[in-house]
Structure formats: C-alpha cells, structure tokens
Design an enzyme around this catalytic site. Structure first.
Site, mmCIF file in Angstrom:
data_model
loop_
_atom_site.group_PDB
_atom_site.id
_atom_site.type_symbol
_atom_site.label_atom_id
_atom_site.label_comp_id
_atom_site.label_asym_id
_atom_site.label_seq_id
_atom_site.Cartn_x
_atom_site.Cartn_y
_atom_site.Cartn_z
ATOM 1 N N LEU A 27 0.820 -1.212 0.000
ATOM 2 C CA LEU A 27 0.000 0.000 0.000
ATOM 3 C C LEU A 27 0.851 1.258 0.000
ATOM 4 O O LEU A 27 0.451 2.294 -0.520
ATOM 5 C CB LEU A 27 -0.900 0.028 1.243
ATOM 6 C CG LEU A 27 -2.028 -0.986 1.301
ATOM 7 C CD1 LEU A 27 -2.641 -0.991 2.692
ATOM 8 C CD2 LEU A 27 -3.088 -0.686 0.247
ATOM 9 N N GLY A 30 7.200 4.285 4.175
ATOM 10 C CA GLY A 30 7.740 5.502 4.759
ATOM 11 C C GLY A 30 9.199 5.261 5.076
ATOM 12 O O GLY A 30 9.768 4.243 4.664
ATOM 13 N N VAL A 35 4.069 -0.714 4.243
ATOM 14 C CA VAL A 35 2.689 -0.985 4.643
ATOM 15 C C VAL A 35 2.026 -1.844 3.574
ATOM 16 O O VAL A 35 2.060 -1.505 2.381
ATOM 17 C CB VAL A 35 1.906 0.331 4.852
ATOM 18 C CG1 VAL A 35 0.475 0.036 5.285
ATOM 19 C CG2 VAL A 35 2.596 1.211 5.901
ATOM 20 N N ASP A 152 3.174 15.824 12.887
ATOM 21 C CA ASP A 152 3.590 15.590 11.499
ATOM 22 C C ASP A 152 2.396 15.533 10.552
ATOM 23 O O ASP A 152 2.308 14.668 9.687
ATOM 24 C CB ASP A 152 4.439 14.321 11.388
ATOM 25 C CG ASP A 152 5.212 14.259 10.069
ATOM 26 O OD1 ASP A 152 5.394 15.328 9.430
ATOM 27 O OD2 ASP A 152 5.629 13.161 9.668
HETATM 28 P P1 ATP Z 1 6.839 8.265 7.528
HETATM 29 O O1 ATP Z 1 8.235 8.054 6.996
HETATM 30 O O2 ATP Z 1 6.044 9.241 6.713
HETATM 31 O O3 ATP Z 1 6.789 8.512 8.993
HETATM 32 P P2 ATP Z 1 5.827 5.695 8.134
HETATM 33 O O4 ATP Z 1 6.880 4.700 7.847
HETATM 34 O O5 ATP Z 1 5.657 6.067 9.552
HETATM 35 O O6 ATP Z 1 6.070 6.915 7.225
HETATM 36 P P3 ATP Z 1 2.984 5.677 7.504
HETATM 37 O O7 ATP Z 1 2.949 7.111 7.149
HETATM 38 O O8 ATP Z 1 2.199 5.250 8.687
HETATM 39 O O9 ATP Z 1 4.480 5.101 7.578
HETATM 40 O O10 ATP Z 1 2.512 4.822 6.254
HETATM 41 C C1 ATP Z 1 3.180 4.914 5.007
HETATM 42 C C2 ATP Z 1 2.160 4.882 3.885
HETATM 43 O O11 ATP Z 1 1.446 3.634 3.915
HETATM 44 C C3 ATP Z 1 1.073 5.945 4.005
HETATM 45 O O12 ATP Z 1 1.461 7.179 3.470
HETATM 46 C C4 ATP Z 1 -0.044 5.273 3.215
HETATM 47 O O13 ATP Z 1 0.187 5.380 1.830
HETATM 48 C C5 ATP Z 1 0.082 3.812 3.599
HETATM 49 N N1 ATP Z 1 -0.759 3.489 4.769
HETATM 50 C C6 ATP Z 1 -0.440 3.669 6.069
HETATM 51 N N2 ATP Z 1 -1.423 3.284 6.894
HETATM 52 C C7 ATP Z 1 -2.419 2.837 6.108
HETATM 53 C C8 ATP Z 1 -3.741 2.307 6.354
HETATM 54 N N3 ATP Z 1 -4.209 2.176 7.595
HETATM 55 N N4 ATP Z 1 -4.488 1.946 5.288
HETATM 56 C C9 ATP Z 1 -4.006 2.101 4.029
HETATM 57 N N5 ATP Z 1 -2.790 2.598 3.725
HETATM 58 C C10 ATP Z 1 -1.992 2.957 4.738
#
Ligand code: ATP
Ligand code: MG
Ligand code: MG
Length: 429
Positions: A27, A30, A35, A152
C-alpha cells in the site's frame, strides 16, 4: 534498505502472526516501514499491515507508535473520531531481523494522492470543507481528550476512508483474497526489490518539479478511493502515522514537523503545543483548495531555508510582531533586535485573500471567506490560534457552494453532455 536492520521483504501470499494475516499487495512505505494490504483470516476482512524496519531505533519508534495508537483506540471504542484504529500488534522474525508489526484498519488513498490526481489544481471548496471537518474532529479528539500532539500533519498522513461502496471495490466485490503464495514463488517470482525499483522509477517520473520530500515518500495506490471521492460520494478521512506524535506534557524533540507544514515557533525554538497541528492543518487546507503548497522555502544566496520560510510567512501574513520574532532560542540567527530579518530585507507583502484571487483565480467572496477561516489559524502567536474545537464552529465549514448539474446539450448520438454551473448560495447551519 532491504538489509539487516532494514525493511522486511514481503511477497504476495506471505503469512504473518501464525497464519492470521496474508499479504495481498503493497500500500505504501515511509522512512521506517512498509505498509501492506493483508487479509485477516480471523475476521475475514482486510487490514493494513505496517511492518517496521528491524534495527533497535526503529523498534523503539514502533513501540512508541503502538503506545500512542493504543491510547487512541482505548479512548474511541466507536471509531468515530477520524483517527486510524490499531487492530493488533505482533513481532515477525525475518532474514533482516525481528520486525514489530502494527495491524491497522485498512484505509484508502492519501490526500497527497488526491491532489496529484487533480493535477495540483485544487479541489472544489465543498470537498475541502468536508475533509477539513474530518481532520478537525480527529485533532479535537487527539488534543482535547488525549493530550496528544500529532506533530507531522501533512497530506500523505491523512487517508481517505475506503470501502464506501463495497460493490465497486475490486478487492471486496467477490474477487477472492489471495490466501496462498502465487505460483512461481519463492524462486521464479517477482522480488520486492524489483518492484521497489520499478516503483521508484515511476515515482521519480511522477514527481518532476515537485519537492524532494514527495519523491521520497510512497503510496502505490490502485485504491479506488480517490475516484470515489471526486465523484462526490461521502467524503471522509482519517489521520494516520503516529510515529512522531507526543504528549503535550511529554515532548521528545524540538525539531518537529515536515518542513512545509512547520510552524514559526518550531523554527524559532520558542516552545510548542497543540497549536502546531493547527498551523499544519491550515497549510493542508490551503493546499487542498489551491493544489499548491502554501510555503515552499528554499535556501538562496546568503540565507537558508529557515529564513526564507519566515520571509514567506510574513509576505502572506504580515510582519511578525517583534516580541514573537525575537523571543525564541534561535531568533538571533534570523532577526535583528528590531524584529527584521537579517538577510532578507525586502519582503513582497501579499495578503492571503489577494493571493487567492490573483494567483488561484478565486472569486472575491470565496477568497475572503476562505482567508477569514485560515488567517486566525496562522496567527504568529500560537496561543491565539483557535483550537480544533473552536475551529469546528467556524461558519466557513458550514457554507456551501452549490454545484448544480444541468443538461446543457444533447449530441446527435443521443449522449448527454452534462455541464456544471456554479451557484453561490449560502446555507445556514
Ligand atoms: P513516515 O516516513 O512518513 O513517517 P511511516 O513509515 O511512519 O512513514 P505511515 O505514514 O504510517 O508510515 O505509512 C506509510 C504509507 O502507507 C502511508 O502514506 C499510506 O500510503 C500507507 N498506509 C499507512 N497506513 C495505512 C492504512 N491504515 N491503510 C491504508 N494505507 C496505509
Ligand atoms: Mg507517513
Ligand atoms: Mg511515521
């Protein structure tokens, strides 16, 4: 990043947590995690599986995120608060180490995708209002009920709620979930590294001319929520990504927020609270309505990004009051004792409502009303910014631009062309 301590490589059909979850497709990703859409065999539904990188600092960050998400879930049993819900958590051992995994409710495309889809032209104001209301409900819950600051907020951390119309959702409309590894795995299959490279190439192409930040974050989409949203179906969204969230009375760092959404008190190191989220919220609302980021700071000859950022803020919002300008631990880096910027001397002031008319062709009324909504949120004095709760009461959120669909002409083929006429009508609350 797919090495020891880094991401866990996932293949479609991989199972997690003793076979409960089966990976379906990626999906997004980050800096800390990938994800995946996964099928939950226990509840026979889809979930988002966030798989953290394995190195200790990432595991630490995941534990923190889980703590915040648990507080959020506990306080909101009805899941009506426009904030993502944590369903489950577990550890997964792989070749790159032990990965903490978060199981979240499955949501749709991000607002970043939505604005990209609109080719950075901006959404209809009615849609902007609906999205704003959701974000504010989420923020009000986080701030007032839980004492949590997100720190953020940005378009890619706000996801549209999917599955409004299950019949049209290809994943839900009878196409069976993948419960086994597709044939050819594990050897002849497409590796994640390969897909990753392809996606990176695609992302690079897609972001020409767009800030670097955007090139580095992901979301491969393929989720029909953007189209649904533009077709006017029940607009809702939820706030995600609590990896950087903190409690107002238990902060971890002074350096918060993604550059373009960063509040002035963070740049100046004057201390911060809930109102930093309100600043970011205003930046997001502006971006949704115009298709462009409100602030795009760059360094230049003799000045850095921070000073340019402060200059851009003042050009749009007026001169920063001297007391605020000189009141932060970093103020001396940017301001002289009169409260003027040290290196950027000539500012081109253009009030927000004028800017909306001149650059984005807003009508005078739309511009004035939208600026009246945004300006208090962008007060240089953080304590003067309205809270999410107060903001929810703002008349702009309950204004309507009525879009009337009307039949314009009928072609010889019998096809009906539908024209849109914009009628400005105010509807009371
Ligand atoms: P960052 O580096 O921005 O902190 P991160 O690794 O903490 O990223 P998230 O921002 O939580 O990760 O998730 C990354 C991506 O995954 C989101 O931008 C979105 O595209 C997808 N995603 C996250 N959570 C969900 C969800 N609950 N349902 C669908 N897609 C999701
Ligand atoms: Mg994120
Ligand atoms: Mg994060």
């Amino acid at each position: 990043s797919y090495r020891k301590g880094g991401y866990h490589a996932v293949r479609v059909g991989d199972s997690f947590n003793g076979g409960r979850y089966i990976a379906q497709r990626k999906l997004g990703w980050g800096q800390f995690s990938t994800v995946w859409l996964a099928y939950d065999t226990r509840s026979a539904s889809y979930v988002a599986l966030k798989i953290q990188k394995s190195a200790p600092q990432f595991a630490q960050a995941a534990l923190h995120e889980i703590e915040v998400l648990s507080a959020i879930a506990e306080g909101d049993p009805s899941t009506s608060k426009c904030v993502v819900r944590l369903v489950d958590q577990f550890k997964h051992a792989g070749p790159n180490g032990q990965h903490l995994c978060m199981v979240l409710e499955f949501l749709g495309d991000s607002l970043l995708r939505l604005t990209k889809y609109k080719r950075y032209k901006g959404l209809e104001l009615n849609k902007v209002r609906e999205i704003c209301k959701c974000i504010l409900i989420g923020l009000d819950y986080l701030h007032r009920e839980l004492g949590i600051i997100h720190t953020d907020l940005k378009p890619e951390n706000i996801l549209l709620v999917s599955a409004i119309d299950p019949a049209k959702d290809p994943i839900r409309s009878g196409r069976a979930p993948i419960l086994e590894k597709p044939k050819g795995y594990p050897n002849g299959g497409v590796t994640m590294n390969f897909i990753e490279k392809k996606l990176k190439r695609r992302a690079r192409r897609a972001v020409v001319g767009i800030s670097e930040r955007r090139a580095s974050v992901g979301g491969i989409g393929g989720n029909p929520t953007v189209e649904r949203c533009l077709n006017g179906i029940d607009m809702r969204c939820k706030v995600v990504d609590f990896g950087n969230a903190c409690w107002a009375d238990k902060q971890f760092t002074e350096e918060i927020q993604t550059r373009q959404y960063r509040a002035p008190e963070v740049i100046l190191r004057s201390g911060y609270s809930f109102s930093v989220d309100m600043w970011s919220f205003a930046c997001i609302a502006f971006e949704l309505a115009t298709g462009e980021m409100m602030f795009t700071p760059k360094c230049g000859q003799g000045f850095d990004e921070d000073e340019d950022h402060l200059a851009q803020m003042m050009e749009l919002l007026g001169k920063m009051p001297r007391k605020i300008a000189i009141g932060g631990a970093r103020s001396k880096d940017y301001f002289d004792r009169h409260g003027d910027l040290k290196r950027i001397r000539r500012l081109k002031y253009c009030p927000l409502d004028r800017f909306l008319v001149d650059k984005f062709k807003f009508s005078d009324t739309d511009a004035r009303e939208f600026a009246e909504f945004l300006t208090p949120l962008l007060d240089f004095a953080p304590e003067k910014r309205p809270t999410a709760q107060q903001c929810l009461q703002h008349p702009w959120l309950n204004t309507r631009n009525l879009i009337q669909k009307e039949v314009k002409s009928e072609s010889s083929l019998g096809k009906v062309e539908v024209g849109m006429s914009k009628l400005q009508i105010k509807v009371g609350k």
